[in-house]
Write a protein that holds these residues in place. Structure first.
Motif, PDB file in Angstrom:
ATOM      1  N   GLU A 120       0.839  -1.204   0.000  1.00 41.06           N
ATOM      2  CA  GLU A 120       0.000   0.000   0.000  1.00 41.06           C
ATOM      3  C   GLU A 120       0.864   1.240   0.000  1.00 41.06           C
ATOM      4  N   HIS A 121       1.911   1.155   0.770  1.00 41.64           N
ATOM      5  CA  HIS A 121       2.818   2.286   0.852  1.00 41.64           C
ATOM      6  C   HIS A 121       3.397   2.603  -0.523  1.00 41.64           C
ATOM      7  N   PHE A 122       3.825   1.532  -1.201  1.00 38.63           N
ATOM      8  CA  PHE A 122       4.398   1.716  -2.520  1.00 38.63           C
ATOM      9  C   PHE A 122       3.368   2.310  -3.486  1.00 38.63           C
ATOM     10  N   LEU A 123       2.132   1.762  -3.406  1.00 38.13           N
ATOM     11  CA  LEU A 123       1.084   2.245  -4.315  1.00 38.13           C
ATOM     12  C   LEU A 123       0.756   3.710  -4.062  1.00 38.13           C
ATOM     13  N   ALA A 124       0.709   4.068  -2.780  1.00 41.09           N
ATOM     14  CA  ALA A 124       0.411   5.458  -2.445  1.00 41.09           C
ATOM     15  C   ALA A 124       1.479   6.377  -3.025  1.00 41.09           C
ATOM     16  N   GLU A 125       2.712   5.951  -2.885  1.00 40.82           N
ATOM     17  CA  GLU A 125       3.831   6.726  -3.421  1.00 40.82           C
ATOM     18  C   GLU A 125       3.686   6.882  -4.940  1.00 40.82           C
ATOM     19  N   LEU A 126       3.346   5.750  -5.562  1.00 43.21           N
ATOM     20  CA  LEU A 126       3.186   5.738  -7.016  1.00 43.21           C
ATOM     21  C   LEU A 126       2.082   6.696  -7.449  1.00 43.21           C
ATOM     22  N   ARG A 127       0.962   6.648  -6.691  1.00 43.16           N
ATOM     23  CA  ARG A 127      -0.168   7.515  -7.029  1.00 43.16           C
ATOM     24  C   ARG A 127       0.234   8.978  -6.945  1.00 43.16           C
ATOM     25  N   ARG A 128       0.941   9.295  -5.880  1.00 43.00           N
ATOM     26  CA  ARG A 128       1.353  10.675  -5.676  1.00 43.00           C
ATOM     27  C   ARG A 128       2.234  11.141  -6.835  1.00 43.00           C
ATOM     28  N   THR A 129       3.201  10.305  -7.172  1.00 44.89           N
ATOM     29  CA  THR A 129       4.127  10.668  -8.238  1.00 44.89           C
ATOM     30  C   THR A 129       3.388  10.853  -9.563  1.00 44.89           C
ATOM     31  N   LEU A 130       2.508   9.878  -9.834  1.00 40.39           N
ATOM     32  CA  LEU A 130       1.781   9.954 -11.101  1.00 40.39           C
ATOM     33  C   LEU A 130       0.891  11.190 -11.158  1.00 40.39           C
ATOM     34  N   LEU A 131       0.209  11.498 -10.036  1.00 39.99           N
ATOM     35  CA  LEU A 131      -0.681  12.654  -9.993  1.00 39.99           C
ATOM     36  C   LEU A 131       0.107  13.925 -10.285  1.00 39.99           C
ATOM     37  N   LEU A 132       1.256  14.019  -9.629  1.00 40.09           N
ATOM     38  CA  LEU A 132       2.099  15.200  -9.814  1.00 40.09           C
ATOM     39  C   LEU A 132       2.490  15.342 -11.285  1.00 40.09           C
ATOM     40  N   TYR A 133       2.913  14.177 -11.836  1.00 42.65           N
ATOM     41  CA  TYR A 133       3.326  14.212 -13.242  1.00 42.65           C
ATOM     42  C   TYR A 133       2.145  14.584 -14.128  1.00 42.65           C
ATOM     43  N   ALA A 134       0.972  13.980 -13.841  1.00 41.15           N
ATOM     44  CA  ALA A 134      -0.204  14.213 -14.679  1.00 41.15           C
ATOM     45  C   ALA A 134      -0.596  15.687 -14.648  1.00 41.15           C
ATOM     46  N   LEU A 135      -0.557  16.271 -13.451  1.00 39.43           N
ATOM     47  CA  LEU A 135      -0.940  17.678 -13.344  1.00 39.43           C
ATOM     48  C   LEU A 135      -0.011  18.554 -14.164  1.00 39.43           C
ATOM     49  N   GLN A 136       1.262  18.263 -14.048  1.00 42.38           N
ATOM     50  CA  GLN A 136       2.227  19.045 -14.825  1.00 42.38           C
ATOM     51  C   GLN A 136       1.999  18.846 -16.322  1.00 42.38           C
ATOM     52  N   ALA A 137       1.762  17.581 -16.689  1.00 39.97           N
ATOM     53  CA  ALA A 137       1.562  17.289 -18.109  1.00 39.97           C
ATOM     54  C   ALA A 137       0.345  18.040 -18.639  1.00 39.97           C
ATOM     55  N   VAL A 138      -0.737  18.059 -17.834  1.00 37.27           N
ATOM     56  CA  VAL A 138      -1.955  18.746 -18.282  1.00 37.27           C
ATOM     57  C   VAL A 138      -1.699  20.239 -18.415  1.00 37.27           C
ATOM     58  N   ALA A 139      -0.975  20.781 -17.426  1.00 38.56           N
ATOM     59  CA  ALA A 139      -0.685  22.214 -17.480  1.00 38.56           C
ATOM     60  C   ALA A 139       0.119  22.550 -18.734  1.00 38.56           C
TER      61      ALA A 139
END
Lengths: 466, 227
Positions: free
Chosen positions: A158-177
């Motif tokens: 779960e810890h790993f997945l949470a980390e992954l989600r955070r990273t992906l979200l950050l990347y996605a937001l930047q990509a969208v911007a």
């Protein structure tokens, strides 16, 4: 709401939403796949432990031996928890620090064999567990099967997945911007030809009618629009030119009689005269003013016609009868010039009788005025599928073919000199005739040759009139 | 004959008043619609000449009020706008005739006389006579000084109009409309030539001329006044 947005804004928003959907969708798929992979890993681990425990239980020779060997095998797996109970629900073995949730359901016999892998999942005291339950019959006591629950703490997953989600979200937001910004740039760039056209359109005015849309320079999608706009500008320029000419003609036409009136009146006032002289001057003024009044009335008629004149009284009538009445009207003038008036043929016209007579009257007036003395003026009426045609011809010097279409221009006179007999109109007669014919949905043309000048009006069949 | 003139434009009003007075009418002139309505209600008029654009009550309202109170005197209205709807509206409201500005005074006078002559039929004579000129309506014959004159149908119509309204100056437009039914501005020269032709037939060889041109106004048929 959407209507208030500019095209660039719309395109940017559209592009951003699109990019967001793609990036977030991809992230979601990735996280799902990862989570599924962890479940598979846990299942593998739990299966291994199941086999180990089954081996131990089946090979042990007593309860004590079972307990000891289970402890030996499992106690140092700190992520793994196992609870073993006998048939009377007495605990044979329980991993340290582990509370069984009590919701363990022993798998049914049928599922135990093949899918004993059905994973159960629960959370307790902030920790999450994935577990399997199964039964195993010890070799030393064939009568009492043991219930086993093996669970894995999934926290590190779960810890790993949470980390992954955070990273992906950050990347996605930047990509969208970034996509939004690029989208705006693309839209802005793509619409540059439109701004060029706007700038061009802003430069067009009554004085500056020569600006044209750059048809060759804009993309193919806008070339048609640009060409259409250019066509519109051409038509407007032509109309505007005619309007401007007309205004100046009008001013000129009014200036001459006003100047005559003014001069005559002021000269008359400059010294004492006898009564008959005053009468004469006033009469002359009245004549001049009458001409002006008639010209203004004609101008108003034409202005109304330009706005699209409805036919006041529509009816069906015989063209020959209308022409005959006009021939009687012009009889005296024609006789004085030795001109013979005649009409042949007939046709039924659907329109305004008074306006029709006015149209023909102007043609006859011209024909009699310009016709050679002693020559005939003939009106021919013909009916065909295309409607009724009425031609008025007289004998006179041929008109320069280049001038023929201009005959119907307002204030146009064949003779450019300004010396006209007072009886002659202001040069609006043919324009009025044309306006009337067009109000009936017809057309008019002038021809000239072999010393014959002919005006042909065509009135469409009644059905064709809107 | 009493005429009420309601016209707000001072110059037009003044000249119309003067012109109509000199033509033998008694004229009351007001520039205000409401005032005009009051005058019309207080005393008797043979004719009301009404401008459409007026301060206070406009011409339509005055006309409506008059007809609404059962007053049936003839009304001639003057309008600056030659719109079909205006004309139709006026005639629907009960006006007897209309004139579009600018109009010639001769035209107005002729129309006024036409309206006032209506309804005063009386015994219609079959022979019109002015001085030694005689026009027989039934047999459609014309004699002057006992000598027969041949006329075309339209010449006869023209002479009949001039004789019926002898002593009145008839503008060209009225002649065109009455004799040839040309109800629009047409070649003014045509009437001139037609009258000239008629004059040759009627007056040539006679000491006393009957048909006269009034420059800037029109034509009149009249016998010279007895000395």
């Amino acid at each position: 709401m959407l209507r208030a947005l500019s095209l660039t804004q719309r395109l940017t928003i559209f592009f951003t939403v699109l990019a967001a959907a793609v990036v977030f969708g991809l992230g979601w798929v990735f996280i799902q796949a990862t989570a599924r992979h962890f479940v598979d890993l846990d299942r593998g681990t739990l299966q291994d432990k199941q086999h180990l425990i089954e081996d131990i239980v089946r090979s042990a020779n007593s309860i004590e031996d079972t307990k000891w060997r289970l402890n030996e095998a499992l106690s140092h797996h700190h992520d793994l928890y196992v609870v073993v109970k006998d048939a009377r629900s007495d605990v044979l073995y329980q991993s340290r620090g582990f509370q069984s949730p009590g919701l363990l359901q022993p798998p049914s016999a049928s599922t135990a064999g093949e899918t004993g892998l059905r994973l159960q999942h629960w959370a307790s005291e902030g920790r999450e567990y994935r577990a399997i339950g199964f039964q195993v019959t010890p070799a030393y006591d064939e009568s009492g099967a043991l219930d086993v629950l093996a669970a894995i703490d999934t926290e590190h997953h779960e810890h790993f997945l949470a980390e992954l989600r955070r990273t992906l979200l950050l990347y996605a937001l930047q990509a969208v911007a970034v996509s939004g910004l690029l989208g705006w740039l693309a839209a802005h760039q793509g619409l540059a030809p439109l701004r060029a056209m706007r700038a061009q359109a802003a430069a067009v005015s009554g004085h500056q009618f020569n600006e044209r849309m750059p048809v060759a320079a804009v993309p193919i999608e806008m070339a048609d629009l640009a060409a259409e706009l250019n066509g519109m500008l051409d038509r407007l320029r032509e109309d505007y030119r005619r309007l401007a000419e007309f205004s100046s003609d009008l001013a000129h036409e009014l200036r001459t009689p006003i100047s005559n009136l003014l001069t005559q009146t002021q000269v008359a006032l400059s010294s004492k005269r006898d009564a008959p002289t005053y009468r004469n001057i006033l009469a002359s003024n009245a004549e001049e003013l009458e001409r002006m009044a008639r010209m203004v009335a004609d101008m108003l008629f034409l202005a109304k016609a330009e706005r699209g004149m409805p036919l006041p009284n529509r009816e069906r009538f015989s063209a020959a009868q209308g022409v005959q009445a006009l021939l009687e009207f012009y009889d005296a003038v024609a006789e004085e010039k030795g001109i013979r008036l005649s009409v042949t043929g007939d046709g039924e016209i659907d329109g305004d009788r008074l306006m029709f007579r006015r149209a023909v009257s102007n043609l006859l007036s011209n024909a009699v005025r310009h016709g050679d003395p002693g020559s005939p003026v003939t009106v021919k009426i013909g009916t065909s599928d295309e409607g009724v045609s009425i031609s008025v011809s007289n004998t006179a010097d041929d008109i320069d073919p280049a001038l023929l279409p201009r005959l119907f221009d307002r204030f146009f006179r064949g003779d450019p000199s300004r010396a006209h007999p007072a009886s002659e109109g202001a040069g609006l007669g043919l324009s009025i005739t044309k306006a009337i014919v067009e109000a009936h949905g017809g057309d008019i043309a002038a021809t000239s040759g072999d010393r014959t000048v002919r005006m042909v009006m065509r009135f469409p069949p009644s059905a064709a009139i809107s | 004959m009493k005429i009420l003139l309601v016209e707000d434009e001072p110059k037009t009003g003044e000249y119309l008043r003067q012109g109509l007075s000199e033509a033998g009418f008694v004229v009351d002139w007001t520039q205000d619609g409401a005032e005009g309505l009051n005058l019309a209600l207080q005393s008797f008029y043979d004719l009301v000449i009404l401008d459409v654009m007026l301060p206070g009550l406009d011409g339509w309202q005055v006309l409506q009020s008059l007809r609404g109170r059962g007053l049936q005197m003839p009304v001639l209205f003057l309008t600056a706008r030659d719109e079909v709807t205006d004309r139709v509206k006026g005639l629907e409201l009960g006006a007897d005739d209309y004139l579009v500005k600018p109009f010639s005074f001769a035209e107005l006078l002729a129309r006024v006389r036409t309206i006032l002559r209506r309804g005063r039929g009386g015994a219609e004579s079959t022979t019109l006579r002015v001085a030694d000129l005689e026009l027989d309506l039934l047999r459609r014959r014309v004699h002057r000084g006992g000598r027969r004159i041949d006329l075309t149908a339209k010449d006869f119509g023209l002479l009949e109009l001039l004789m019926r309204r002898h002593g009145e100056v008839l503008p060209r437009s009225l002649i065109a409309s009455q004799v040839w039914d040309m109800n629009f501005d047409s070649d003014s020269n045509v009437i001139e030539v037609a009258v000239r032709r008629l004059r040759v037939k009627i007056d040539e060889g006679h000491e006393v001329k009957l048909i006269h041109t009034v420059r800037g106004m029109g034509y009149v048929l009249e016998a010279p006044e007895e000395p």
